[in-house]
Design an enzyme around this catalytic site. Structure first.
Site, PDB file in Angstrom:
ATOM      1  CG  HIS A  26      42.841  38.086  40.667  1.00 41.09           C
ATOM      2  ND1 HIS A  26      41.597  37.686  40.255  1.00 41.09           N
ATOM      3  CD2 HIS A  26      43.643  38.004  39.565  1.00 41.09           C
ATOM      4  CE1 HIS A  26      41.617  37.369  38.978  1.00 41.09           C
ATOM      5  NE2 HIS A  26      42.854  37.546  38.529  1.00 41.09           N
TER       6      HIS A  26
ATOM      7  CB  CYS B 299      45.764  36.162  37.334  1.00 37.19           C
ATOM      8  SG  CYS B 299      46.327  37.776  36.783  1.00 37.19           S
TER       9      CYS B 299
END
Length: 481
Positions: free
Chosen positions: A149, A157
């Protein structure tokens, strides 16, 4: 979309997030991020490589090198590297993710379907990496919402800058529209060269890394994403007849044997350079602190970056943006700015837009230069103020230029100028020579302080003919001469 301020502060205080479930920063950007096209620069690059915009893609991620690669298939279904982006942040240490809340970024082979793309992400744009996959589930591993992202903030992440994820998302979008059902993401701790493997051979994750290295090697040999399956809690690649068939296509098996022979020789040489205790995994907080220090000192990693086609409005750089948030304190400052209403959104401009604006400015400059040259060539005189005339002239005083004869039309010869009213003293001295001082204006001069024409004193000895007040002095017309 509003920022969850309380949750953000709580997450920072505890420092334990299972995945990218917490929205940290509000990102303002291009008008339509979902449909934002690949830039002309990248489209031209693909044309030169004979690659279609809609051809299939795959991605590779390397933690230690902090890069994400985009590969696209050519007409022969061989994949070529087309773009590389720096990873802005990844959490945890080298090694796979094992359980919810360990803040580890996954390693292994993951499949991305179209439903995993998230155009409404709190982190600008994102896609779910698909953790846990079949291999992870075989070990009972847990975790959710592990993504690639934007927003440059990570808690399990792989976080990219907004500019980078904008282009990554566009690559995936075009591939899905071209008919690709899903694409593969290969996440590695580092480039799996002989030297890196020798350096990290004492790690607790070494056996796992040897397993995923087989898939890495198959791609290096064929430039095609390997067929991935799981057999006996191990990754199995390119197996004919099922995951546990232990049958590799003969041509691939032969090429892999030759590749492995060269690798083993290089590994033996590299092992002499690194002892068993030469490798030490750096904790996340130490690694990120070192990175922030390096940035403050102006040091930057030499990482290729194909996201430079997006430019940030220079007027918006004075406010922290997602691309400049490098620490928790900077993130707090941005959140406070949003709360106080002082945050200014960032404008992202494509290269085409920037070039168009430059072209307009250049055309204006050339037009101004052309006009200046034409005026110079024409040699048109520039009007100037007559230095012989006063700058200011009163209405009741007639100023005559020096050397100029004041002429009247012939019919004005019979018109008499009315004499000015004389003071009482002049009437009292009738018949006596007038010796009073008179001030008359001097042509071409102006008073310094008053701005009116200067006067000079003139003494007249001519007798003054008194005129009774209210009485008009007339003569017969024949006495005019």
């Amino acid at each position: 979309m509003r920022v969850a301020y309380t949750g953000f502060a709580f997450a920072l205080a505890l420092g334990v997030l299972a995945g990218c479930t917490q929205e940290t920063l509000q990102i303002e950007s291009v008008s339509n991020r979902i449909e934002h096209p690949l830039p002309a620069k990248m489209r031209d690059k693909l044309r030169k490589m004979n690659l279609a915009m809609s051809s299939p893609i795959m991605m590779r991620i390397f933690k230690e090198e902090e890069v994400l690669e985009i590969w696209k298939a050519n007409a022969s279904d061989r994949y070529q590297l087309v773009a590389t982006y720096p990873i802005c942040a990844w959490s945890g240490m080298l090694g796979p993710k094992k359980k919810e809340g360990d803040r580890q970024a996954p390693e292994g082979f993951y499949t991305i379907n179209q439903h995993q793309m998230n155009p409404n992400s709190s982190y600008y744009l994102s896609f779910d990496i698909g953790y846990p996959n079949k291999y992870d589930r075989a070990y009972g591993r847990t975790g959710s919402n592990l993504m690639v992202h934007g927003a440059c903030s990570s808690a399990g992440c792989y976080s990219m800058s907004d500019a980078a994820v904008l282009q990554i998302y566009a690559f995936a979008r075009e591939a899905f529209r071209g008919g690709q059902k899903n694409f593969q993401v290969q996440a590695y701790p580092f480039r799996m060269t002989a030297e890196n493997m020798a350096k990290h051979r004492s790690s607790e994750h070494y056996e796992f890394w040897k397993n995923i290295k087989t898939g890495y090697d198959y791609f290096e040999i064929t430039h095609r994403p390997p067929e991935v399956d799981v057999c006996n809690k191990q990754y199995a690649f390119n197996q004919v007849g099922g995951a546990c068939s232990n049958r590799t296509p003969p041509a691939l098996a032969s090429a892999y044997a030759s590749y492995s022979k060269s690798y083993e020789m290089a590994f033996a040489t590299a092992s002499t350079k690194f002892g068993s205790d030469s490798w030490k995994d750096t904790p996340e907080f130490e690694r990120k602190a070192a990175e922030r220090l390096a940035r403050r000192m102006g040091k930057q990693k030499k990482v290729p970056n194909d996201a430079d086609y997006v430019l940030v409005d220079p007027n918006a750089k004075i406010t922290p943006t997602s691309d400049t948030v490098t620490s928790y304190s900077a993130a707090y400052a941005k959140v406070e700015a949003i709360k106080n209403g002082t945050y200014r959104p960032v404008e992202y401009l494509s290269v085409a837009e920037v070039e168009a604006r430059k072209k307009i400015e250049e055309e204006k400059r050339l037009e101004a230069e052309k006009l200046a040259k034409q005026l110079a060539k024409a040699n048109i005189p520039v009007p100037e103020t007559n230095p012989l005339k006063p700058a200011i002239a009163t209405n009741d005083v007639k100023v005559v230029d020096q050397g100029e004869v004041d002429t009247k039309p012939f019919w004005h010869l019979w018109k008499r100028d009315e004499p000015a009213a004389q003071p009482a003293q002049a009437m009292a001295t009738e018949g006596q020579p007038d010796t009073t001082e008179k001030k008359v204006p001097t042509a071409g001069t102006v008073g310094v302080e008053t701005g009116k024409p200067e006067t000079q004193t003139v003494t007249s000895a001519e007798p003054v003919r008194p005129v009774d007040q209210g009485k008009v002095d007339t003569k017969p017309f024949w006495k005019v001469w």
